[in-house]
Design a protein around this motif. Structure first.
Motif, PDB file in Angstrom:
ATOM      1  N   GLN A 151      12.755 -25.615  11.527  1.00 25.06           N
ATOM      2  CA  GLN A 151      11.572 -24.892  11.066  1.00 25.06           C
ATOM      3  C   GLN A 151      11.415 -23.626  11.894  1.00 25.06           C
ATOM      4  O   GLN A 151      11.284 -23.680  13.118  1.00 25.06           O
ATOM      5  CB  GLN A 151      10.341 -25.761  11.196  1.00 25.06           C
ATOM      6  CG  GLN A 151       9.084 -25.082  10.708  1.00 25.06           C
ATOM      7  CD  GLN A 151       7.866 -25.984  10.801  1.00 25.06           C
ATOM      8  OE1 GLN A 151       7.939 -27.103  11.275  1.00 25.06           O
ATOM      9  NE2 GLN A 151       6.743 -25.477  10.342  1.00 25.06           N
ATOM     10  N   LEU A 152      11.429 -22.493  11.208  1.00 21.04           N
ATOM     11  CA  LEU A 152      11.316 -21.197  11.857  1.00 21.04           C
ATOM     12  C   LEU A 152       9.962 -20.580  11.521  1.00 21.04           C
ATOM     13  O   LEU A 152       9.569 -20.533  10.354  1.00 21.04           O
ATOM     14  CB  LEU A 152      12.429 -20.264  11.377  1.00 21.04           C
ATOM     15  CG  LEU A 152      12.429 -18.868  11.979  1.00 21.04           C
ATOM     16  CD1 LEU A 152      12.874 -18.914  13.435  1.00 21.04           C
ATOM     17  CD2 LEU A 152      13.339 -17.954  11.191  1.00 21.04           C
ATOM     18  N   GLN A 153       9.258 -20.141  12.546  1.00 15.58           N
ATOM     19  CA  GLN A 153       7.981 -19.451  12.373  1.00 15.58           C
ATOM     20  C   GLN A 153       8.056 -18.136  13.142  1.00 15.58           C
ATOM     21  O   GLN A 153       8.387 -18.136  14.329  1.00 15.58           O
ATOM     22  CB  GLN A 153       6.833 -20.296  12.890  1.00 15.58           C
ATOM     23  CG  GLN A 153       6.661 -21.587  12.120  1.00 15.58           C
ATOM     24  CD  GLN A 153       5.534 -22.434  12.681  1.00 15.58           C
ATOM     25  OE1 GLN A 153       5.428 -22.623  13.878  1.00 15.58           O
ATOM     26  NE2 GLN A 153       4.697 -22.942  11.787  1.00 15.58           N
ATOM     27  N   ILE A 154       7.753 -17.053  12.453  1.00 12.58           N
ATOM     28  CA  ILE A 154       7.773 -15.729  13.075  1.00 12.58           C
ATOM     29  C   ILE A 154       6.462 -15.027  12.753  1.00 12.58           C
ATOM     30  O   ILE A 154       6.046 -14.980  11.591  1.00 12.58           O
ATOM     31  CB  ILE A 154       8.942 -14.865  12.550  1.00 12.58           C
ATOM     32  CG1 ILE A 154      10.287 -15.554  12.758  1.00 12.58           C
ATOM     33  CG2 ILE A 154       8.933 -13.499  13.222  1.00 12.58           C
ATOM     34  CD1 ILE A 154      11.454 -14.821  12.108  1.00 12.58           C
ATOM     35  N   ALA A 155       5.821 -14.476  13.769  1.00 11.18           N
ATOM     36  CA  ALA A 155       4.633 -13.636  13.584  1.00 11.18           C
ATOM     37  C   ALA A 155       5.058 -12.195  13.862  1.00 11.18           C
ATOM     38  O   ALA A 155       5.578 -11.887  14.935  1.00 11.18           O
ATOM     39  CB  ALA A 155       3.522 -14.063  14.533  1.00 11.18           C
ATOM     40  N   LEU A 156       4.858 -11.351  12.863  1.00 13.94           N
ATOM     41  CA  LEU A 156       5.234  -9.949  12.988  1.00 13.94           C
ATOM     42  C   LEU A 156       3.991  -9.095  13.176  1.00 13.94           C
ATOM     43  O   LEU A 156       3.017  -9.244  12.442  1.00 13.94           O
ATOM     44  CB  LEU A 156       5.960  -9.482  11.719  1.00 13.94           C
ATOM     45  CG  LEU A 156       7.249 -10.209  11.367  1.00 13.94           C
ATOM     46  CD1 LEU A 156       7.737  -9.773   9.992  1.00 13.94           C
ATOM     47  CD2 LEU A 156       8.299  -9.972  12.416  1.00 13.94           C
ATOM     48  N   GLY A 157       4.051  -8.208  14.137  1.00 14.01           N
ATOM     49  CA  GLY A 157       2.954  -7.277  14.358  1.00 14.01           C
ATOM     50  C   GLY A 157       2.955  -6.186  13.302  1.00 14.01           C
ATOM     51  O   GLY A 157       3.787  -6.162  12.384  1.00 14.01           O
ATOM     52  N   PHE A 158       2.044  -5.278  13.431  1.00 15.25           N
ATOM     53  CA  PHE A 158       1.825  -4.230  12.432  1.00 15.25           C
ATOM     54  C   PHE A 158       3.097  -3.446  12.105  1.00 15.25           C
ATOM     55  O   PHE A 158       3.422  -3.246  10.934  1.00 15.25           O
ATOM     56  CB  PHE A 158       0.724  -3.279  12.915  1.00 15.25           C
ATOM     57  CG  PHE A 158       0.458  -2.155  11.969  1.00 15.25           C
ATOM     58  CD1 PHE A 158      -0.219  -2.376  10.777  1.00 15.25           C
ATOM     59  CD2 PHE A 158       0.901  -0.879  12.254  1.00 15.25           C
ATOM     60  CE1 PHE A 158      -0.456  -1.335   9.888  1.00 15.25           C
ATOM     61  CE2 PHE A 158       0.668   0.171  11.374  1.00 15.25           C
ATOM     62  CZ  PHE A 158      -0.009  -0.055  10.188  1.00 15.25           C
TER      63      PHE A 158
END
Length: 92
Positions: A62-69
């Motif tokens: 399971q891959l989770q990525i939070a990308l900034g603006f």
């Protein structure tokens, strides 16, 4: 902020799954200059504007990525590339 959440099923042994996860992390680190570290069965990565984790479970990654603006404008392309890499390494 854009989020990417991917689940890749696999039939790899734990060590093989860890090696596959490392290949995904190496590719992400190369493309986005991320710092990566293992925390048990969770591979964490981060840099300014990007952070996330790749969690290994039996038969699943399971891959989770939070990308900034700044990176959120490219979320669709990033998700497509990462999904392709995960399929490549977790489903030989």
């Amino acid at each position: 902020m854009a989020d990417i959440n991917l689940i890749q099923e696999h039939k790899l042994a734990p060590q093989q799954a860890r090696e596959a996860a490392q290949q995904v992390a190496d590719k992400l680190a190369e493309q986005f200059e991320l710092d990566c570290r293992w925390d048990g069965d969770v591979l964490r990565f981060e840099r300014s504007g990007v952070n996330g984790s790749l969690t290994l479970r039996p038969n699943q990654a399971q891959l989770q990525i939070a990308l900034g603006f700044l990176f959120s404008a490219f979320s669709a392309q990033i998700e497509a590339k990462v999904a392709a890499k995960m399929r490549q390494v977790f489903v030989p």
